[in-house]
Design a protein around this motif. Structure first.
Motif, PDB file in Angstrom:
ATOM      1  N   GLY A 101      40.062  50.209  40.259  1.00 26.03           N
ATOM      2  CA  GLY A 101      39.029  50.349  39.234  1.00 26.03           C
ATOM      3  C   GLY A 101      39.227  49.372  38.090  1.00 26.03           C
ATOM      4  O   GLY A 101      38.257  48.759  37.608  1.00 26.03           O
ATOM      5  N   TYR A 102      40.479  49.203  37.646  1.00 29.66           N
ATOM      6  CA  TYR A 102      40.766  48.250  36.569  1.00 29.66           C
ATOM      7  C   TYR A 102      40.395  46.828  37.002  1.00 29.66           C
ATOM      8  O   TYR A 102      39.823  46.062  36.228  1.00 29.66           O
ATOM      9  N   ASN A 138      46.516  34.241  31.363  1.00 27.02           N
ATOM     10  CA  ASN A 138      45.076  34.445  31.394  1.00 27.02           C
ATOM     11  C   ASN A 138      44.723  35.541  32.395  1.00 27.02           C
ATOM     12  O   ASN A 138      45.599  36.140  33.007  1.00 27.02           O
ATOM     13  N   TYR A 139      43.434  35.766  32.565  1.00 25.82           N
ATOM     14  CA  TYR A 139      43.006  36.872  33.409  1.00 25.82           C
ATOM     15  C   TYR A 139      43.388  36.673  34.874  1.00 25.82           C
ATOM     16  O   TYR A 139      43.561  37.648  35.608  1.00 25.82           O
ATOM     17  N   LYS A 140      43.564  35.437  35.310  1.00 27.30           N
ATOM     18  CA  LYS A 140      43.966  35.191  36.699  1.00 27.30           C
ATOM     19  C   LYS A 140      45.371  35.721  36.959  1.00 27.30           C
ATOM     20  O   LYS A 140      45.640  36.263  38.037  1.00 27.30           O
ATOM     21  N   ALA A 155      45.381  44.586  27.045  1.00 25.41           N
ATOM     22  CA  ALA A 155      46.793  44.326  26.755  1.00 25.41           C
ATOM     23  C   ALA A 155      47.191  44.924  25.405  1.00 25.41           C
ATOM     24  O   ALA A 155      48.258  45.531  25.274  1.00 25.41           O
ATOM     25  N   LYS A 156      46.326  44.785  24.417  1.00 26.22           N
ATOM     26  CA  LYS A 156      46.626  45.343  23.097  1.00 26.22           C
ATOM     27  C   LYS A 156      46.620  46.865  23.124  1.00 26.22           C
ATOM     28  O   LYS A 156      47.348  47.501  22.373  1.00 26.22           O
ATOM     29  N   ARG A 203      33.855  42.354  36.556  1.00 28.20           N
ATOM     30  CA  ARG A 203      32.458  42.480  36.127  1.00 28.20           C
ATOM     31  C   ARG A 203      32.212  41.949  34.720  1.00 28.20           C
ATOM     32  O   ARG A 203      31.072  41.699  34.335  1.00 28.20           O
ATOM     33  N   LYS A 204      33.233  41.807  33.931  1.00 25.79           N
ATOM     34  CA  LYS A 204      33.072  41.379  32.540  1.00 25.79           C
ATOM     35  C   LYS A 204      32.649  39.916  32.453  1.00 25.79           C
ATOM     36  O   LYS A 204      33.040  39.088  33.258  1.00 25.79           O
ATOM     37  N   ARG A 205      31.844  39.613  31.440  1.00 22.61           N
ATOM     38  CA  ARG A 205      31.412  38.226  31.206  1.00 22.61           C
ATOM     39  C   ARG A 205      32.592  37.347  30.823  1.00 22.61           C
ATOM     40  O   ARG A 205      32.683  36.202  31.231  1.00 22.61           O
ATOM     41  N   ASP A 206      33.445  37.879  29.967  1.00 23.67           N
ATOM     42  CA  ASP A 206      34.617  37.136  29.520  1.00 23.67           C
ATOM     43  C   ASP A 206      35.868  37.924  29.906  1.00 23.67           C
ATOM     44  O   ASP A 206      36.372  38.733  29.121  1.00 23.67           O
ATOM     45  N   PRO A 207      36.384  37.716  31.118  1.00 16.53           N
ATOM     46  CA  PRO A 207      37.540  38.492  31.569  1.00 16.53           C
ATOM     47  C   PRO A 207      38.793  38.262  30.727  1.00 16.53           C
ATOM     48  O   PRO A 207      39.604  39.172  30.558  1.00 16.53           O
TER      49      PRO A 207
END
Length: 95
Positions: free
Chosen positions: A35-36, A3-5, A54-55, A42-46
Motif C-alpha cells: 500500500g505504501y 530520492n524516491y527511487k 520520512a519526517k 500515484r503521487k505527482r511528486d514522489p
C-alpha cells in the motif's frame, strides 16, 4: 542524495522478504508496504511525498533508535535488516 527511487527499492525488498517468510505473521505487514508503495507511485511528486513520510516515521535519531529496538524484538533477522535499510534512508531523507 536519497530520492524516491531508493525508497522504492527498499520497499520492494521489504515486500519480497516478508512474503518469502511463508507465515501469516508477515502477510499483513507485506500488504501494508505494498500500500505504501502504491501510494508513493500515484503521487505527482514522489520525492516530496517520501520526504513527508520520512519526517513522520523518523524525525530524529531518538525516534529511529526506539523504532529499531522495537523492530528487533518483533521481527526476525531478515525482516529486521530490510526494515533497517528503509529507515536509514528515511533518517537521511528527513535531515
Amino acid at each position: 542524495m536519497v530520492n524516491y527511487k531508493d525508497i522504492k527499492l527498499a520497499l520492494v525488498e521489504i515486500i519480497k522478504v516478508t512474503y518469502s517468510q511463508g507465515t501469516k505473521k508477515y502477510d499483513k505487514m507485506g500488504l501494508s508496504y505494498v500500500g505504501y508503495l502504491k501510494t508513493m507511485q500515484r503521487k505527482r511528486d514522489p520525492d516530496d511525498h517520501c520526504r513527508y513520510i520520512a519526517k513522520q516515521r523518523s524525525p530524529n535519531e531518538e525516534v529511529y533508535n526506539e523504532r529499531m529496538a522495537d523492530f528487533k524484538d518483533w521481527y526476525n533477522k531478515e525482516v529486521y535488516q530490510s526494515l533497517e535499510k528503509l529507515y536509514k534512508l528515511y533518517i537521511l531523507l528527513a535531515n
